[in-house]
Design a protein around this motif. Structure first.
Motif, short mmCIF file in Angstrom:
data_model
loop_
_atom_site.label_atom_id
_atom_site.label_comp_id
_atom_site.label_asym_id
_atom_site.label_seq_id
_atom_site.Cartn_x
_atom_site.Cartn_y
_atom_site.Cartn_z
N ASN A 19 64.69 4.33 47.06
CA ASN A 19 65.57 3.48 47.93
C ASN A 19 66.74 4.75 48.71
O ASN A 19 66.87 5.70 47.98
CB ASN A 19 66.58 2.33 47.73
N SER A 71 61.12 -0.19 52.31
CA SER A 71 59.95 -1.07 52.29
C SER A 71 58.72 -0.17 52.79
O SER A 71 59.16 1.28 53.19
CB SER A 71 59.94 -1.90 52.86
N GLU A 79 61.04 5.72 57.59
CA GLU A 79 59.91 4.87 56.44
C GLU A 79 58.49 5.09 57.16
O GLU A 79 57.72 5.06 55.90
CB GLU A 79 60.43 3.65 56.63
N LEU A 109 60.95 -1.97 46.35
CA LEU A 109 59.69 -1.28 46.95
C LEU A 109 58.96 -0.29 45.64
O LEU A 109 57.87 0.10 45.28
CB LEU A 109 60.72 0.30 47.07
#
Length: 389
Positions: A19, A71, A79, A109
């Motif tokens: 993250n 994610s 991402e 995650l």
């Protein structure tokens, strides 16, 4: 312009994931400082990556610091880059960096990456910050639950990195072993079991992860999968038939595509909560109890919108009122220099047209722009950043 250097493959490539704001880049710098670091751009993207050479007691590695992501269901360029490198990159293992002060949130995650890769090391970072907040994490219990190696670090303290490097050697030299598998709702588990046998003909080790993505029908992931593997799932009759059967089953159970992602996310959150409850011990009085009370008010159904409108109105008012006085001060300061500058050019015998163009054109316009624009920006953006935090 100097071209970014490609990631070398003469050492095992290790992806550093996590993250945002978990100390991932700090860990990267601690492991590669004084060695060989490079920054470049991902192919087809403007997102920067960094890689460096990391030395362990047993061997050397190419460590790649990929963009932070919450994610593997990408919603931004950063991402998407992180997801594609984790899922399709030429790496030997993935290190997932977690924040020890909020491990449960980071586990979402972790669980996704465990589905997508077969060699993983979990690094629980910021243990020193967790200790200050009286948070205790049983790293051995976490490792047993996830069935993967877990190392605890405080990235700024290099003395804490030896255990991390030892475990990194273990996962790259030893055989891949089965690890924790997320359990979703029964209807989704049944659908995955319908699709997975056909998918195993392509990717046996990550067939469950690919089955979930096919059920999600995420165009970004499918495009990246096709580019990386040169395979088009929709053109495989066996997979197309299995997907149709699985979706018929889900639809009969009242699960349609618009709520499927919610079911997947709920499964991840429930599993992360269960794991965290078994290996994380929080203080009797939560360190963020006050924050949580404020959150319940400021993000509640009744108070959230009025609170947001009120805070924004307050920031705009402070910006406008504060900027007026500051603009007037800057205007007086800048324009007090205009006669001095005009007189200086006149004494140097500059032609009138040059003096007028420079003083009444360039300088005067610049003074007006800075006087009017700088104060609002200098007040608004710091306040807005503080509000965002």
């Amino acid at each position: 312009m100097k071209q970014p250097k490609a990631i070398p493959d003469h050492y095992p490539v290790i992806a550093l994931a996590g993250n945002p704001n978990v100390g991932k880049s700090t860990l990267f710098n601690s492991l590669t400082t004084g060695k060989k670091q490079h920054t470049g751009n991902w192919i087809g993207k403007t997102t920067a990556n960094a890689w460096g050479i990391c030395h362990s007691p047993a061997r050397d590695y190419t460590l790649v610091d990929i963009p932070g992501t919450y994610s593997l269901s990408s919603r931004s360029a950063e991402e998407e880059v992180a997801r594609d490198f984790i899922c399709f990159g030429a790496h030997q293992a993935v290190v997932i960096v977690c924040d020890a002060t909020c491990l449960e949130r980071n586990l979402n995650l972790v669980l996704q990456i465990l589905e997508a890769t077969d060699r993983t090391l979990v690094c629980v970072n910021l243990l020193d910050e967790a200790e200050k907040k009286n948070i205790t994490i049983d790293l051995d219990q976490l490792s047993d639950l996830l069935c993967v190696p877990v190392a605890g670090t405080s990235a700024r303290k290099k003395s804490t990195l030896s255990s991390f490097l030892e475990r990194l050697d273990d996962i790259t030299e030893g055989p891949a072993i089965p690890h924790y598998q997320v359990t979703y709702c029964p209807e989704l588990e049944k659908a995955v079991s319908m699709v997975e046998p056909a998918v195993k003909n392509w990717l046996d080790t990550t067939s469950r992860f690919l089955s979930l993505r096919l059920l999600e029908d995420d165009p970004s992931f499918l495009r990246s999968f096709t580019n990386a593997c040169q395979l088009v799932p929709s053109q495989d009759p066996a997979i197309a038939d299995c997907l149709k059967t699985a979706w018929d089953h889900l639809n009969r159970k009242g699960i349609f595509k618009d709520i499927l992602k919610d079911r997947i996310v709920s499964g991840l959150i429930d599993n992360a909560e269960t794991i965290a409850s078994l290996c994380v011990k929080l203080p009797e009085r939560s360190y963020n109890e006050t924050d949580r009370k404020l959150d319940r008010i400021l993000t509640g159904r009744l108070a959230a919108y009025p609170a947001m409108a009120g805070l924004l109105a307050l920031i705009f008012w402070i910006t406008l009122v504060g900027a007026n006085d500051l603009s007037a001060l800057l205007s007086r300061l800048f324009f007090s220099f205009q006669p001095v500058l005009d007189q200086a050019l006149l004494s140097l015998h500059f032609p009138d047209w040059i003096r007028d163009a420079f003083v009444h054109g360039v300088y005067q316009v610049l003074a007006w722009v800075v006087s009017v624009m700088l104060p609002p920006m200098a007040i608004f953006f710091p306040l807005f950043t503080l509000l965002e935090d």
